[in-house]
Design a protein around this motif. Structure first.
Motif, PDB file in Angstrom:
ATOM      1  N   UNK A 166       0.809  -1.215   0.000  1.00 22.49           N
ATOM      2  CA  UNK A 166       0.000   0.000   0.000  1.00 22.49           C
ATOM      3  C   UNK A 166       0.837   1.258   0.000  1.00 22.49           C
ATOM      4  N   UNK A 167       1.866   1.310   0.838  1.00 25.22           N
ATOM      5  CA  UNK A 167       2.548   2.558   1.112  1.00 25.22           C
ATOM      6  C   UNK A 167       3.528   2.946   0.008  1.00 25.22           C
ATOM      7  N   UNK A 168       3.856   4.238   0.008  1.00 23.20           N
ATOM      8  CA  UNK A 168       4.818   4.811  -0.923  1.00 23.20           C
ATOM      9  C   UNK A 168       6.020   5.317  -0.151  1.00 23.20           C
ATOM     10  N   UNK A 169       7.134   5.492  -0.847  1.00 20.74           N
ATOM     11  CA  UNK A 169       8.321   6.073  -0.248  1.00 20.74           C
ATOM     12  C   UNK A 169       8.958   7.038  -1.228  1.00 20.74           C
ATOM     13  N   UNK A 170       9.804   7.909  -0.714  1.00 21.10           N
ATOM     14  CA  UNK A 170      10.495   8.887  -1.551  1.00 21.10           C
ATOM     15  C   UNK A 170      11.993   8.661  -1.460  1.00 21.10           C
ATOM     16  N   UNK A 171      12.683   9.092  -2.504  1.00 26.30           N
ATOM     17  CA  UNK A 171      14.137   9.068  -2.523  1.00 26.30           C
ATOM     18  C   UNK A 171      14.620  10.516  -2.498  1.00 26.30           C
ATOM     19  N   UNK A 172      15.395  10.913  -1.497  1.00 26.27           N
ATOM     20  CA  UNK A 172      15.801  12.317  -1.382  1.00 26.27           C
ATOM     21  C   UNK A 172      16.524  12.866  -2.603  1.00 26.27           C
ATOM     22  N   UNK A 173      17.322  12.046  -3.275  1.00 30.50           N
ATOM     23  CA  UNK A 173      17.989  12.530  -4.481  1.00 30.50           C
ATOM     24  C   UNK A 173      16.968  12.851  -5.563  1.00 30.50           C
ATOM     25  N   UNK A 210      13.786  13.619  -5.028  1.00 29.42           N
ATOM     26  CA  UNK A 210      13.034  14.787  -4.574  1.00 29.42           C
ATOM     27  C   UNK A 210      13.809  16.064  -4.839  1.00 29.42           C
ATOM     28  N   UNK A 211      15.102  16.059  -4.550  1.00 26.04           N
ATOM     29  CA  UNK A 211      15.921  17.248  -4.771  1.00 26.04           C
ATOM     30  C   UNK A 211      15.986  17.605  -6.247  1.00 26.04           C
ATOM     31  N   UNK A 212      16.157  16.588  -7.102  1.00 26.46           N
ATOM     32  CA  UNK A 212      16.182  16.842  -8.548  1.00 26.46           C
ATOM     33  C   UNK A 212      14.835  17.359  -9.037  1.00 26.46           C
ATOM     34  N   UNK A 213      13.754  16.810  -8.489  1.00 30.53           N
ATOM     35  CA  UNK A 213      12.404  17.257  -8.840  1.00 30.53           C
ATOM     36  C   UNK A 213      12.202  18.728  -8.481  1.00 30.53           C
ATOM     37  N   UNK A 214      12.587  19.121  -7.270  1.00 32.37           N
ATOM     38  CA  UNK A 214      12.434  20.513  -6.849  1.00 32.37           C
ATOM     39  C   UNK A 214      13.274  21.443  -7.716  1.00 32.37           C
TER      40      UNK A 214
END
Length: 440
Positions: A296-303, A305-309
């Motif tokens: 069910x759950x999701x997770x994020x990868x900080x790298x 996320x940083x590239x996305x921002x």
């Protein structure tokens, strides 16, 4: 007369937040906005716009006690009997919003992102005030989103679905394309959705149904896309209305004060209002992946996320380093009440796993420092830079640890102590193992 003008002004600012697919109002408390570090500014505001403010906007729906079972009857889901509604504590719609100059950047945060630090999905943070220990549930949510994105966030606004409906009605509804038939009825939940495909004007209740409907191919992901579609429709409607007309809308502000949880101020209104006609909206969804083994759950990868921002804001991504693995012992020898607890929070926010961190008190020690062995030497720069202190190598530990942080009596000299004493620290690092470096 003065109160009447203030009410109208605050109401119009609430309409701006309806741009986000939700809506809100701003209370009379002033909150000092975060001064971005140079690295944060290069990421979030690379062109140096004079005005910048960030928000977490979230929506609360109603909960119902168990009622009769759902049954399929005459082409719709109904229950055999109903229950009384109560405003719930889940926030299934969560948005990070950053105003930069005349641009609105809106990032939808999926509700099922799992937070290892608290062992709950992010949509349940509002329900558990003990997560960050703040007296404000909404401030806890702001901190959770801040940690997840690795950026500071100034304001929060948590609203309920009724206010959203009333504000959409107050601007005369919104026009958008309904992509498919949306028909759903849950008598116990008081939810009736009956939308047919095609371009049309939606009332407040119909717009609420448009963003609440979940019988979609990709479930919550498609629902988030509907939130973005509605955001553009509301922005378009607001820009049709000139300021003079908008100020004549029904005065709803007296109701908002009892129903919205926010820390923003009407002072913000005077800065946002002149930009209303020129604002552009960029809307995206935070990148996630399925959490292995959860179903069910999701997770994020900080790298990621940083590239996305960096892509979203046109800025420069910061360096992402990995929190070294190992057992961390925090020994509080400072003699300052509460300092050890605050530093523990800082270490957790930097990605140290709770089960790998132990805190103890010790006899006074003059020097604040990080202690490592030869085997854990590679971790020394990470912790020393994070805390703003020096480090020392020893041959071996007499206790069960790989890294020890000693908080000494000289801690007031270091950035570590200032962070530890901050009454409401900005959690700007991810809760999982990676850590975004902001240059110390």
């Amino acid at each position: 007369m003065r109160r009447r003008r203030l009410s109208r002004g605050v109401q119009l600012l609430g309409l701006l937040i309806a741009v986000l697919g939700l809506c809100g109002y701003w209370l009379t408390r002033d909150v000092q906005r975060t001064v971005l570090s140079p690295e944060e500014a290069r990421l979030l505001n690379p062109e140096g716009a004079a005005f910048q403010a960030s928000f977490v906007v979230a929506g609360r729906d109603y909960d119902y006690d168990p009622a009769g079972p759902l049954v399929w009857q005459d082409g719709e889901w109904v229950r055999s009997f109903t229950t009384e509604p109560r405003l719930g504590y889940r926030t299934d719609t969560i948005l990070y919003v950053n105003f930069v100059g005349n641009r609105i950047y809106m990032v939808s945060v999926p509700r099922d992102i799992f937070l290892p630090r608290f062992q709950i999905p992010i949509n349940e943070v509002y329900a558990y005030p003990e997560t960050y220990g703040s007296a404000s549930r909404a401030d806890n949510l702001r901190r959770a989103v801040s940690e997840l994105l690795g950026v500071p966030i100034d304001y929060y606004a948590v609203i309920n679905i009724d206010i959203f409906e009333r504000l959409v009605d107050a601007i005369g509804g919104v026009e958008l394309e309904v992509p498919r038939a949306m028909v759903y009825r849950d008598q116990a939940a008081g939810l009736e959705i009956d939308l047919q495909p095609g371009f049309q004007r939606l009332s407040g209740a119909e717009a609420a149904g448009f963003v609440r409907y979940r019988e979609l191919l990709r479930g919550d992901i498609d629902r988030i896309d509907n939130v973005k579609t509605l955001a553009y429709a509301v922005l378009g409607r607001l820009q049709e209305l000139n300021v003079r007309a908008a100020l004549k809308l029904p005065e709803l502000i007296d109701t908002y004060f009892d129903e919205v949880d926010t820390n923003a101020s009407p002072a913000l209104f005077s800065q946002l209002l002149p930009r209303l006609g020129e604002m552009t909206l960029e809307a995206a969804t935070l990148p996630t992946s399925d959490m292995e083994g959860s179903g069910r759950f999701l997770e994020t990868d900080p790298e990621a996320v940083e590239a996305f921002l960096a892509t979203l804001f046109g800025g420069t991504a910061r360096t992402v380093t990995r929190t070294p693995e190992g057992r961390v012992l925090l020994t509080d020898r400072s003699g300052v009440p509460g300092a050890g607890d605050r530093v523990r929070e800082l270490l957790l926010a930097a990605g140290v796993a709770p089960e790998q961190l132990r805190v103890r008190r010790g006899a006074p020690d003059a020097i604040t420092r990080v202690i490592v062995t030869r085997e854990s030497l590679a971790a020394a720069p990470f912790y020393a830079d994070l805390l703003g202190v020096g480090w020392q190598q020893i041959d071996r530990f007499a206790v069960d640890a790989d890294i020890e942080v000693i908080l000494g009596q000289d801690a007031a000299r270091f950035d570590l102590f200032r962070r530890a004493q901050a009454p409401t620290p900005q959690m700007s690092t991810p809760p999982s193992s990676p850590h975004v470096s902001t240059g110390g």
